[in-house]
Design a protein around this motif. Structure first.
Motif, mmCIF file in Angstrom:
data_model
loop_
_atom_site.group_PDB
_atom_site.id
_atom_site.type_symbol
_atom_site.label_atom_id
_atom_site.label_comp_id
_atom_site.label_asym_id
_atom_site.label_seq_id
_atom_site.Cartn_x
_atom_site.Cartn_y
_atom_site.Cartn_z
ATOM 1 N N MET A 22 0.880 -1.131 -0.036
ATOM 2 C CA MET A 22 0.208 0.020 -0.143
ATOM 3 C C MET A 22 1.139 1.197 0.029
ATOM 4 O O MET A 22 0.269 2.346 -0.060
ATOM 5 N N MET A 50 0.521 4.161 -2.894
ATOM 6 C CA MET A 50 -0.935 4.812 -2.866
ATOM 7 C C MET A 50 -0.947 5.571 -1.924
ATOM 8 O O MET A 50 -1.472 6.617 -2.074
ATOM 9 N N ILE A 51 -0.469 5.156 -0.628
ATOM 10 C CA ILE A 51 -0.728 6.236 0.671
ATOM 11 C C ILE A 51 0.271 7.454 0.243
ATOM 12 O O ILE A 51 0.061 8.508 0.774
ATOM 13 N N THR A 78 -1.538 9.557 -2.034
ATOM 14 C CA THR A 78 -2.849 10.228 -1.048
ATOM 15 C C THR A 78 -2.359 11.447 -0.353
ATOM 16 O O THR A 78 -2.802 12.447 -0.308
ATOM 17 N N PHE A 79 -1.264 11.145 0.189
ATOM 18 C CA PHE A 79 -0.761 12.105 1.317
ATOM 19 C C PHE A 79 -0.222 13.430 0.362
ATOM 20 O O PHE A 79 -0.615 14.537 0.636
ATOM 21 N N LEU A 124 -1.586 14.363 -2.345
ATOM 22 C CA LEU A 124 -2.939 14.944 -2.609
ATOM 23 C C LEU A 124 -3.386 15.904 -1.602
ATOM 24 O O LEU A 124 -3.923 17.160 -1.724
ATOM 25 N N ILE A 125 -3.313 15.371 -0.660
ATOM 26 C CA ILE A 125 -3.954 16.010 0.824
ATOM 27 C C ILE A 125 -3.015 17.231 0.933
ATOM 28 O O ILE A 125 -3.632 18.245 1.164
ATOM 29 N N PHE A 178 -4.148 19.746 -1.802
ATOM 30 C CA PHE A 178 -5.278 20.584 -1.312
ATOM 31 C C PHE A 178 -5.156 21.515 -0.089
ATOM 32 O O PHE A 178 -5.863 22.597 -0.046
ATOM 33 N N MET A 179 -4.328 21.095 0.864
ATOM 34 C CA MET A 179 -4.352 21.810 2.066
ATOM 35 C C MET A 179 -3.619 23.127 1.745
ATOM 36 O O MET A 179 -3.998 24.234 2.294
ATOM 37 N N VAL A 210 -3.473 24.669 -1.315
ATOM 38 C CA VAL A 210 -4.168 25.601 -2.157
ATOM 39 C C VAL A 210 -5.533 26.051 -1.507
ATOM 40 O O VAL A 210 -6.232 27.015 -2.024
ATOM 41 N N VAL A 224 -7.905 8.840 5.418
ATOM 42 C CA VAL A 224 -7.139 9.796 4.493
ATOM 43 C C VAL A 224 -7.980 10.004 3.211
ATOM 44 O O VAL A 224 -8.033 11.436 2.903
ATOM 45 N N MET A 239 -9.182 13.775 1.833
ATOM 46 C CA MET A 239 -9.043 14.256 0.571
ATOM 47 C C MET A 239 -10.144 14.721 -0.036
ATOM 48 O O MET A 239 -10.108 15.946 -0.643
ATOM 49 N N PHE A 280 -10.912 18.323 1.446
ATOM 50 C CA PHE A 280 -10.150 19.565 0.827
ATOM 51 C C PHE A 280 -10.343 19.671 -0.620
ATOM 52 O O PHE A 280 -10.421 20.708 -1.265
#
Lengths: 145, 160
Positions: free
Chosen positions: A15, A18-19, A22-23, A25-26, A29-30, A32, B23, B27, B30
């Motif tokens: 995994m 993928m993690i 994903t992190f 991406l987070i 977004f945080m 922006v 998670v 996502m 956000f």
């Protein structure tokens, strides 16, 4: 060559990638996410300009005056008539002075709706001047042509 | 003392499902709260009390440029005037101001010293004022912004 088996092998998905993604991406977004949204009110449609330069750094002791299209000033979540903003401005000045700062160095950000009367904007500026403020920033939406 | 029974070394499998759930929730939060808005910019104006009446702010040799914006009854722009002469639109105003700034620079003055006074009708839509300030404060040449007038003042409201 004989391979020894270690018993029944379980199939495990790795995994980690993928993690990782994903992190990422987070985090994106945080970053922006616009935190200054509290200052922006959808009741005000700013005029557009191609030369309004985005603020360089953080303004020192900014005071935001938001002027709606029908001539009210949004202050602390309420609509105050233009001719009654001297009292809240007086309080702002007292707070600035109590903090040991000079009102002349404070910047009054004028966020006026594009449909507001120029006379109302000038009246807001005049009242601010009477309270000792000198620096004004007329705010507009920056849109390059 | 009895010897502890030897246990076979086992690989501890961590259950990743709750973490991945959280998670993904984060996502999605956000992503949904993201709203792309145009950046805001400022026109910085320094205007102390008593300096808005049209007199130069210091010992200035150049008289201020006077720009007059008149409004129709509904607040839309009726006409532009500069130093008493009619101006067709904001592009024309930009060119005229550029001419004055260039002439001032040619005569040895600093362009930043040129002062401009905006005289607007009370009911004029504020967007026109921003357009006028945009027109006089700079021009875009090959993607570069050339600054023109920095000292902008307002005539007292209600005067003609």
């Amino acid at each position: 060559m004989i391979r020894r088996s270690n018993g029944p092998a379980t199939v495990e998905n790795d995994m980690t990638p993928m993690i990782d993604v994903t992190f990422q991406l987070i985090t994106f977004f945080m970053f922006v996410l616009n935190f200054s949204e509290a200052e922006q009110d959808e009741r005000i449609q700013l005029p557009v300009s191609q030369l309004a330069k985005p603020a360089e750094g953080v303004l020192e002791t900014p005071i935001t005056m938001q002027l709606t299209a029908d001539g009210g000033v949004l202050y602390a979540g309420e609509v105050v008539p233009v001719d009654q903003i001297d009292r809240p401005l007086q309080q702002e000045r007292e707070i600035i002075e109590a903090a040991g700062k000079d009102p002349k160095q404070a910047t009054v950000i004028v966020r006026a709706d594009g449909r507001a009367s120029t006379g109302d904007v000038q009246q807001v500026i005049r009242i601010c001047q009477e309270e000792g403020f000198e620096r004004f920033a007329l705010r507009a939406l920056y849109k390059p042509e | 003392m009895t010897a502890l029974p030897r246990r076979r070394l086992e690989k501890v499998a961590i259950n990743m499902t709750p973490m991945i759930d959280v998670v993904f929730q984060l996502m999605i939060f956000f992503m949904l709260t993201l709203n792309i808005i145009a950046p805001e910019g400022d026109f910085d104006i320094r205007m102390p009390l008593g300096k808005s009446a049209g007199q130069p702010s210091d010992d200035l040799q150049l008289p201020p440029i006077k720009v007059r914006l008149t409004a129709q009854a509904d607040g839309s722009l009726a006409g532009i005037g500069m130093n008493g002469e009619p101006v067709s639109d904001f592009d024309d105003l930009r060119q005229r101001v550029a001419g004055i700034v260039d002439a001032a620079e040619a005569s040895g003055a600093v362009a930043a010293d040129v002062e401009l006074e905006l005289d607007c009708d009370y009911n004029l839509d504020y967007a026109n004022v921003v357009s006028a300030i945009t027109a006089v404060s700079g021009r875009v040449d090959d993607g570069r912004v050339i600054e023109m007038i920095k000292k902008i003042t307002f005539a007292p409201p209600g005067t003609d």
